[in-house]
Structure formats: C-alpha cells, structure tokens
Design a protein around this motif. Structure first.
Motif, PDB file in Angstrom:
ATOM      1  N   LYS A   1     -10.149   1.710   3.027  1.00 51.88           N
ATOM      2  CA  LYS A   1     -10.896   0.569   2.492  1.00 51.88           C
ATOM      3  C   LYS A   1     -11.443   0.872   1.099  1.00 51.88           C
ATOM      4  N   PHE A   2     -11.906   2.093   0.881  1.00 49.65           N
ATOM      5  CA  PHE A   2     -12.372   2.470  -0.458  1.00 49.65           C
ATOM      6  C   PHE A   2     -11.212   2.479  -1.451  1.00 49.65           C
ATOM      7  N   ARG A   3     -10.054   2.892  -1.017  1.00 46.25           N
ATOM      8  CA  ARG A   3      -8.880   2.907  -1.899  1.00 46.25           C
ATOM      9  C   ARG A   3      -8.603   1.487  -2.420  1.00 46.25           C
ATOM     10  N   LEU A   4      -8.700   0.497  -1.531  1.00 44.91           N
ATOM     11  CA  LEU A   4      -8.484  -0.900  -1.932  1.00 44.91           C
ATOM     12  C   LEU A   4      -9.583  -1.388  -2.874  1.00 44.91           C
ATOM     13  N   ILE A   5     -10.813  -1.003  -2.592  1.00 46.32           N
ATOM     14  CA  ILE A   5     -11.944  -1.387  -3.452  1.00 46.32           C
ATOM     15  C   ILE A   5     -11.776  -0.774  -4.843  1.00 46.32           C
ATOM     16  N   MET A   6     -11.436   0.506  -4.905  1.00 43.99           N
ATOM     17  CA  MET A   6     -11.267   1.179  -6.194  1.00 43.99           C
ATOM     18  C   MET A   6     -10.135   0.550  -6.992  1.00 43.99           C
ATOM     19  N   LYS A   7      -9.060   0.217  -6.303  1.00 50.49           N
ATOM     20  CA  LYS A   7      -7.912  -0.402  -6.978  1.00 50.49           C
ATOM     21  C   LYS A   7      -8.292  -1.767  -7.544  1.00 50.49           C
ATOM     22  N   ALA A   8      -9.115  -2.520  -6.815  1.00 47.33           N
ATOM     23  CA  ALA A   8      -9.529  -3.851  -7.268  1.00 47.33           C
ATOM     24  C   ALA A   8     -10.512  -3.773  -8.434  1.00 47.33           C
ATOM     25  N   ILE A   9     -11.476  -2.864  -8.354  1.00 49.37           N
ATOM     26  CA  ILE A   9     -12.522  -2.770  -9.382  1.00 49.37           C
ATOM     27  C   ILE A   9     -12.028  -2.022 -10.620  1.00 49.37           C
ATOM     28  N   SER A  10     -11.244  -0.996 -10.395  1.00 48.80           N
ATOM     29  CA  SER A  10     -10.830  -0.124 -11.499  1.00 48.80           C
ATOM     30  C   SER A  10      -9.346   0.211 -11.391  1.00 48.80           C
ATOM     31  N   PRO A  11      -8.484  -0.790 -11.582  1.00 52.04           N
ATOM     32  CA  PRO A  11      -7.045  -0.568 -11.373  1.00 52.04           C
ATOM     33  C   PRO A  11      -6.416   0.477 -12.290  1.00 52.04           C
ATOM     34  N   ASP A  12      -7.045   0.730 -13.443  1.00 53.64           N
ATOM     35  CA  ASP A  12      -6.499   1.705 -14.390  1.00 53.64           C
ATOM     36  C   ASP A  12      -7.129   3.087 -14.253  1.00 53.64           C
ATOM     37  N   GLY A  13      -7.869   3.306 -13.179  1.00 49.49           N
ATOM     38  CA  GLY A  13      -8.514   4.590 -12.967  1.00 49.49           C
ATOM     39  C   GLY A  13      -9.987   4.542 -13.322  1.00 49.49           C
TER      40      GLY A  13
END
Length: 134
Positions: free
Chosen positions: A94-106
C-alpha cells in the motif's frame, strides 16, 4: 475444559488482531544540511504518512527530533503506527502505491544535496503495544 481452551484461543486471537504495531526508525542528520533533511522528510516520509492515514493504511505517525550533539548531528526518530498485525503486513504494498502516486519520479529534494550527504540510518525496529493508554 474444552470451553476454557476455546475461550483462551478466542481471546488470544482477538489480541493478535487488535494489538497495535509500530515501526521505529532512527536516522542521524548532519546539521549542516538541516534544511535539506527536513525538506526531504516533510515532502516524502511525512507526505506518505498523511496519505496513508487518510486511506486508513496506518493509524498514526510521529516524528521526534533530538538536540544536536557535539559533532553537530541530530537524530530523527520516525514512528509509524498500524492498527494491527494484518494492517502492518499489507502496508508495504500500500505504501508503494502511495509513493508512486505522490512522487512518481522518486524522492523529492530541496536542491542537489542527496540523502547520503545528510542522513545516516542508525536503527530500525518494530514492536507491539503492550501497555495501552486507559
């Protein structure tokens, strides 16, 4: 006897399901890069936890800062609180999805200074709440 065994099993199952779990991470920050470090944690770690709390992935989070020591470093203690073991076990995805949504470029940085210049990971652990507030 069977009723007692069943009651103990149900009670222990309830405790496993309802017992909060927290993760603790301690990082040492070079005070020379305090602005970069605080920006990094506010734009990444904190932003991810705010969204995770909104999505009910976690039940809370806390960030503590210690005073700088004689080497001009200070510690941040980062705590993430999960409702129970089940929530903790599914949190990584779930955190992986959140991180990808908020900060897709890292990760987001204030400037060209990168995390290996301003922080050192000291320790991490997880623990179960054993004495809840009343």
């Amino acid at each position: 006897m069977k009723k007692i065994t069943l009651a103990i099993f149900i009670f222990s199952s309830y405790l496993a399901i309802s017992q909060k779990i927290s993760t603790f991470d301690i990082v040492k920050i070079n005070a020379k890069y305090e602005k970069e470090a605080m920006y990094f944690y506010e734009q990444n770690w904190l932003a991810f936890r705010k969204e995770a709390l909104k999505q009910k992935v976690i039940s809370g989070y806390e960030m503590y800062r210690s005073p700088a020591d004689t080497t001009h470093h200070f510690d941040l203690t980062l705590i993430t609180i999960y409702k129970n073991e089940k929530a903790f076990k599914v949190s990584e995805e779930k955190f992986r999805l959140i991180m990808k949504a908020i900060s897709p470029d890292g990760p987001k940085y204030l400037n060209e200074v990168r995390r290996d210049q301003f922080l050192k990971y000291i320790a991490g652990s997880e623990g179960k709440l054993i004495h809840p507030k009343k």
